[in-house]
Design a protein around this motif. Structure first.
Motif, PDB file in Angstrom:
ATOM      1  N   MET A   1       0.810  -1.195   0.000  1.00 51.74           N
ATOM      2  CA  MET A   1       0.000   0.000   0.000  1.00 51.74           C
ATOM      3  C   MET A   1       0.851   1.256   0.000  1.00 51.74           C
ATOM      4  SD  MET A   1      -2.067   0.911   3.476  1.00 51.74           S
ATOM      5  CE  MET A   1      -2.385   2.630   3.699  1.00 51.74           C
ATOM      6  N   TYR A   2       2.123   1.154   0.437  1.00 57.86           N
ATOM      7  CA  TYR A   2       2.963   2.354   0.444  1.00 57.86           C
ATOM      8  C   TYR A   2       3.801   2.423  -0.813  1.00 57.86           C
ATOM      9  CZ  TYR A   2       1.501   2.397   5.237  1.00 57.86           C
ATOM     10  OH  TYR A   2       0.741   2.406   6.366  1.00 57.86           O
ATOM     11  N   GLY A   3       3.617   3.445  -1.598  1.00 51.50           N
ATOM     12  CA  GLY A   3       4.377   3.618  -2.829  1.00 51.50           C
ATOM     13  C   GLY A   3       5.763   4.133  -2.512  1.00 51.50           C
ATOM     14  N   ASN A   4       6.451   4.581  -3.578  1.00 46.83           N
ATOM     15  CA  ASN A   4       7.832   5.013  -3.389  1.00 46.83           C
ATOM     16  C   ASN A   4       7.940   6.251  -2.519  1.00 46.83           C
ATOM     17  OD1 ASN A   4       9.092   2.973  -4.706  1.00 46.83           O
ATOM     18  ND2 ASN A   4       8.932   3.952  -6.724  1.00 46.83           N
ATOM     19  N   ASP A   5       6.958   7.116  -2.615  1.00 44.00           N
ATOM     20  CA  ASP A   5       7.073   8.313  -1.786  1.00 44.00           C
ATOM     21  C   ASP A   5       6.560   8.050  -0.374  1.00 44.00           C
ATOM     22  OD1 ASP A   5       4.978   9.970  -4.242  1.00 44.00           O
ATOM     23  OD2 ASP A   5       4.716   8.069  -3.228  1.00 44.00           O
ATOM     24  N   GLY A   6       6.322   6.787  -0.056  1.00 46.47           N
ATOM     25  CA  GLY A   6       6.106   6.377   1.324  1.00 46.47           C
ATOM     26  C   GLY A   6       4.844   6.926   1.952  1.00 46.47           C
ATOM     27  N   LEU A   7       4.952   7.147   3.257  1.00 47.65           N
ATOM     28  CA  LEU A   7       3.768   7.472   4.042  1.00 47.65           C
ATOM     29  C   LEU A   7       3.184   8.827   3.673  1.00 47.65           C
ATOM     30  CD1 LEU A   7       5.467   6.107   7.181  1.00 47.65           C
ATOM     31  CD2 LEU A   7       3.373   5.171   6.204  1.00 47.65           C
ATOM     32  N   LEU A   8       4.062   9.790   3.403  1.00 51.52           N
ATOM     33  CA  LEU A   8       3.546  11.114   3.043  1.00 51.52           C
ATOM     34  C   LEU A   8       2.748  11.035   1.750  1.00 51.52           C
ATOM     35  CD1 LEU A   8       6.331  13.669   3.990  1.00 51.52           C
ATOM     36  CD2 LEU A   8       4.044  13.408   4.961  1.00 51.52           C
ATOM     37  N   GLY A   9       3.179  10.165   0.838  1.00 48.93           N
ATOM     38  CA  GLY A   9       2.447   9.948  -0.396  1.00 48.93           C
ATOM     39  C   GLY A   9       1.051   9.417  -0.109  1.00 48.93           C
ATOM     40  N   GLU A  10       0.982   8.527   0.867  1.00 47.48           N
ATOM     41  CA  GLU A  10      -0.307   7.956   1.279  1.00 47.48           C
ATOM     42  C   GLU A  10      -1.238   9.035   1.834  1.00 47.48           C
ATOM     43  OE1 GLU A  10      -2.454   5.309   1.667  1.00 47.48           O
ATOM     44  OE2 GLU A  10      -1.223   4.836  -0.076  1.00 47.48           O
ATOM     45  N   VAL A  11      -0.663   9.936   2.642  1.00 49.35           N
ATOM     46  CA  VAL A  11      -1.455  11.002   3.245  1.00 49.35           C
ATOM     47  C   VAL A  11      -2.000  11.916   2.145  1.00 49.35           C
ATOM     48  CG1 VAL A  11      -1.413  12.986   4.795  1.00 49.35           C
ATOM     49  CG2 VAL A  11      -0.140  10.921   5.379  1.00 49.35           C
ATOM     50  N   GLU A  12      -1.126  12.218   1.164  1.00 58.42           N
ATOM     51  CA  GLU A  12      -1.583  13.063   0.070  1.00 58.42           C
ATOM     52  C   GLU A  12      -2.682  12.369  -0.736  1.00 58.42           C
ATOM     53  OE1 GLU A  12       1.915  14.632  -2.039  1.00 58.42           O
ATOM     54  OE2 GLU A  12       2.322  15.561  -0.086  1.00 58.42           O
ATOM     55  N   ALA A  13      -2.526  11.053  -0.918  1.00 52.53           N
ATOM     56  CA  ALA A  13      -3.546  10.291  -1.656  1.00 52.53           C
ATOM     57  C   ALA A  13      -4.883  10.341  -0.915  1.00 52.53           C
ATOM     58  CB  ALA A  13      -3.089   8.849  -1.838  1.00 52.53           C
ATOM     59  N   ALA A  14      -4.825  10.293   0.425  1.00 50.17           N
ATOM     60  CA  ALA A  14      -6.053  10.354   1.224  1.00 50.17           C
ATOM     61  C   ALA A  14      -6.725  11.713   1.056  1.00 50.17           C
ATOM     62  CB  ALA A  14      -5.737  10.095   2.698  1.00 50.17           C
ATOM     63  N   GLU A  15      -5.897  12.770   1.000  1.00 50.28           N
ATOM     64  CA  GLU A  15      -6.422  14.123   0.840  1.00 50.28           C
ATOM     65  C   GLU A  15      -7.092  14.258  -0.537  1.00 50.28           C
ATOM     66  OE1 GLU A  15      -3.329  16.911   1.730  1.00 50.28           O
ATOM     67  OE2 GLU A  15      -4.750  18.460   2.350  1.00 50.28           O
ATOM     68  N   GLU A  16      -6.436  13.677  -1.525  1.00 50.70           N
ATOM     69  CA  GLU A  16      -6.934  13.673  -2.899  1.00 50.70           C
ATOM     70  C   GLU A  16      -8.288  12.944  -2.956  1.00 50.70           C
ATOM     71  OE1 GLU A  16      -5.763  14.604  -6.969  1.00 50.70           O
ATOM     72  OE2 GLU A  16      -4.938  15.138  -5.036  1.00 50.70           O
ATOM     73  N   ALA A  17      -8.329  11.770  -2.315  1.00 49.29           N
ATOM     74  CA  ALA A  17      -9.545  10.942  -2.314  1.00 49.29           C
ATOM     75  C   ALA A  17     -10.693  11.703  -1.672  1.00 49.29           C
ATOM     76  CB  ALA A  17      -9.291   9.628  -1.585  1.00 49.29           C
ATOM     77  N   LEU A  18     -10.372  12.466  -0.622  1.00 52.74           N
ATOM     78  CA  LEU A  18     -11.382  13.254   0.084  1.00 52.74           C
ATOM     79  C   LEU A  18     -11.992  14.291  -0.876  1.00 52.74           C
ATOM     80  CD1 LEU A  18     -10.844  14.571   3.647  1.00 52.74           C
ATOM     81  CD2 LEU A  18     -11.364  16.244   1.922  1.00 52.74           C
ATOM     82  N   ARG A  19     -11.135  14.903  -1.698  1.00 53.81           N
ATOM     83  CA  ARG A  19     -11.634  15.884  -2.671  1.00 53.81           C
ATOM     84  C   ARG A  19     -12.468  15.217  -3.763  1.00 53.81           C
ATOM     85  NH1 ARG A  19      -9.648  20.727  -1.724  1.00 53.81           N
ATOM     86  NH2 ARG A  19      -8.038  20.718  -0.125  1.00 53.81           N
ATOM     87  N   ASP A  20     -11.967  14.070  -4.237  1.00 50.90           N
ATOM     88  CA  ASP A  20     -12.702  13.332  -5.277  1.00 50.90           C
ATOM     89  C   ASP A  20     -14.097  12.957  -4.794  1.00 50.90           C
ATOM     90  OD1 ASP A  20     -10.651  13.464  -6.986  1.00 50.90           O
ATOM     91  OD2 ASP A  20     -10.009  11.362  -6.811  1.00 50.90           O
ATOM     92  N   ALA A  21     -14.123  12.354  -3.598  1.00 50.69           N
ATOM     93  CA  ALA A  21     -15.398  11.878  -3.056  1.00 50.69           C
ATOM     94  C   ALA A  21     -16.344  13.047  -2.851  1.00 50.69           C
ATOM     95  CB  ALA A  21     -15.177  11.131  -1.744  1.00 50.69           C
ATOM     96  N   ALA A  22     -15.779  14.206  -2.481  1.00 46.16           N
ATOM     97  CA  ALA A  22     -16.607  15.382  -2.215  1.00 46.16           C
ATOM     98  C   ALA A  22     -17.370  15.798  -3.472  1.00 46.16           C
ATOM     99  CB  ALA A  22     -15.737  16.530  -1.717  1.00 46.16           C
ATOM    100  N   GLY A  23     -16.803  15.503  -4.634  1.00 47.60           N
ATOM    101  CA  GLY A  23     -17.439  15.908  -5.881  1.00 47.60           C
ATOM    102  C   GLY A  23     -18.481  14.922  -6.381  1.00 47.60           C
ATOM    103  N   ARG A  24     -18.533  13.747  -5.744  1.00 49.26           N
ATOM    104  CA  ARG A  24     -19.424  12.678  -6.207  1.00 49.26           C
ATOM    105  C   ARG A  24     -20.874  12.952  -5.808  1.00 49.26           C
ATOM    106  NH1 ARG A  24     -16.441   8.020  -3.920  1.00 49.26           N
ATOM    107  NH2 ARG A  24     -14.670   8.806  -5.097  1.00 49.26           N
ATOM    108  N   ARG A  25     -21.799  12.491  -6.640  1.00 46.05           N
ATOM    109  CA  ARG A  25     -23.214  12.630  -6.310  1.00 46.05           C
ATOM    110  C   ARG A  25     -23.657  11.465  -5.444  1.00 46.05           C
ATOM    111  NH1 ARG A  25     -26.931  15.770  -8.333  1.00 46.05           N
ATOM    112  NH2 ARG A  25     -26.307  17.367  -9.835  1.00 46.05           N
ATOM    113  N   LEU A  26     -24.552  11.743  -4.521  1.00 46.45           N
ATOM    114  CA  LEU A  26     -25.071  10.674  -3.671  1.00 46.45           C
ATOM    115  C   LEU A  26     -26.271  10.037  -4.333  1.00 46.45           C
ATOM    116  CD1 LEU A  26     -25.059  11.927   0.004  1.00 46.45           C
ATOM    117  CD2 LEU A  26     -23.580  10.249  -1.072  1.00 46.45           C
ATOM    118  N   SER A  27     -26.353   8.702  -4.248  1.00 48.65           N
ATOM    119  CA  SER A  27     -27.562   8.064  -4.775  1.00 48.65           C
ATOM    120  C   SER A  27     -28.348   7.488  -3.609  1.00 48.65           C
ATOM    121  CB  SER A  27     -27.184   6.959  -5.755  1.00 48.65           C
ATOM    122  OG  SER A  27     -26.335   6.028  -5.139  1.00 48.65           O
ATOM    123  N   GLY A  28     -29.652   7.611  -3.680  1.00 49.51           N
ATOM    124  CA  GLY A  28     -30.516   7.048  -2.646  1.00 49.51           C
ATOM    125  C   GLY A  28     -30.429   7.834  -1.359  1.00 49.51           C
TER     126      GLY A  28
END
Ligand code: FE2
Ligand code: FE2
Lengths: 83, 336
Positions: free
Chosen positions: B1-28
């Motif tokens: 799960m940890y890429g080459n840029d290690g843990l900080l890369g993971e944290v950035e990916a989590a931040e990115e995912a948070l933004r992505d999910a924020a843009g998603r539409r909710l169903s139901g």
């Protein structure tokens, strides 16, 4: 204003209103005409204490000479992974 | 799960995912509970004003408070060495690190307060022993090398635990964890650097580094909690996406990262049965003593009494500062 669920509130602007409830409605009308947000906070301007940009150097001075707070300050020996 | 840029890369990916999910539409999501479930399923965040099940709120309060208390109590083992750090440089670094831990405690108390409890209540529960903190801080710091071992192993284990929390379903907690994890990276590196320096110093210094690693290894493994089979809160927390990986999964991940890092240090991990398992693509290792973990959690570790006595004393001795600040604010308010 919180632009989307999951993001933090960020400042978008100011307005005039006689009380908090009116401020909330005015903010909705003034700043979210294109659905810019999902949640709004309003705070009376008099309740905000701000530091002055003129004093920026003196005010933030304590952090200026502490490069060791950044991970890049430390030498990582060759070949170490996941650090 | 940890890429080459290690843990900080993971944290950035989590931040990115948070933004992505924020843009998603909710169903139901017709009713309150359906909507709550829909938000979690879409990997979006639950925010303070949203409806949430009572047990979700209670679980989060317990977990975030325990986490906050750990940051605050966690200042003590290392604080013990601030006045005796071997150089001004190391002293400044250690001060900065302990100061960060205080900050982490405050971010987390603030996140807990969004759930409707007050910081005073939580502090009171800690002081009365009604809420817990991490078992690891009940072990003593005997030598300077312990400061290195804590940075490398204890902060290292904390990071492995905390990086997945950056994706937690509760917004204020996830955002606090993103901030904390970014700051933790320096903690782990400064510890590693201390051990690396000692391990490449005199024979005596190397022996001191090895001794510290020997003592901190198993307590660090125990930080991930009881084995999955005995873990009481896990299943529900996983369903609510408060927790993303099981205790044993995270412990394994930590072991797998440490082996190579120990090699570069030139130090050994105190486990004769530690070896690569080609089939599992992971290291086999000896489990920590879970009976000892139970004892330490229930109050009977080497330093539990000392840690709590110190916290109570610090809280009592700080009372006049809190009172003076409140009195001053009141006086100012009367004038304005
Ligand atoms: Fe921390
Ligand atoms: Fe830390």
């Amino acid at each position: 204003m919180r632009p989307r669920r999951g993001l933090s509130h960020g400042h978008v602007g100011s307005l005039r209103a006689p009380d908090a409830a009116m401020a909330l409605r005015n903010a909705r009308d003034l700043y979210t005409r294109r659905q810019e947000g999902v949640s709004i906070w309003v705070v009376p301007a008099t309740a905000i204490t701000a530091s002055s940009p003129d004093e920026k150097d003196a005010f933030f001075d304590p952090a200026a000479d502490k490069v060791y707070r950044h991970p890049t300050f430390y030498e990582v020996p060759d070949g170490v992974q996941h650090l | 799960m940890y890429g080459n840029d290690g843990l900080l890369g993971e944290v950035e990916a989590a931040e990115e995912a948070l933004r992505d999910a924020a843009g998603r539409r909710l169903s139901g999501g017709e009713g309150l509970e359906e909507y709550f479930i829909a938000v979690i399923e879409a990997d979006q965040k639950i925010e303070p004003r949203d409806w949430m099940p009572d047990s979700y709120r209670k679980t989060l309060i317990r977990q975030i408070a325990q986490h906050a208390h750990s940051e605050i109590i966690g200042m003590q083992p290392e604080g013990n060495w601030i006045s005796r750090a071997p150089s001004l440089k190391r002293k400044a670094i250690l001060l900065a690190k302990v100061q960060d831990e205080a900050g982490h405690g405050l971010y987390l108390y603030a996140a807990a307060e969004t759930l409707g409890v007050s910081r005073d209540e939580l502090v009171q529960m800690l002081l009365e022993g009604r809420q817990k903190y991490s078992s690891i801080f009940n072990y003593p710091t005997l030598t300077w090398a312990d400061v290195g071992a804590i940075g490398w192993l204890v902060d290292g284990a904390a990071i492995v635990n905390q990086v997945p929390l950056c994706r937690c379903s509760y917004g204020p907690y996830a955002r606090a964890m993103i901030r904390i994890c970014k700051e933790e990276s320096f903690h782990q590196r400064q510890g590693y650097e201390i051990l690396h320096t000692l391990a490449h110093g005199t024979d005596g210094q190397k022996a001191m580094a090895q001794d510290a690693v020997n003592r901190w290894w198993y307590p660090s493994l125990a930080m991930f909690g009881p084995p999955d089979a005995d873990s009481t809160h896990s299943a529900q927390s996983m369903a609510w996406k408060i927790k993303r990986f099981s205790n044993d999964e995270l412990r394994q991940r930590f072991v797998d990262m440490c082996v190579q890092q120990a090699e570069v240090l030139g130090l050994t991990l105190p486990d004769a049965d530690l070896r690569w398992n080609e089939e599992r693509k992971a290291y086999d290792y000896t489990q920590p003593d879970y009976d000892e973990l139970k004892r330490v959690i229930s109050g009977d570790g080497p330093c539990n009494r000392q840690r709590m006595a110190h916290r109570r004393r610090a809280h009592a001795e700080g009372a006049w500062v809190r009172e003076a600040a409140a009195a001053y604010a009141k006086k100012r308010h009367a004038i304005v």
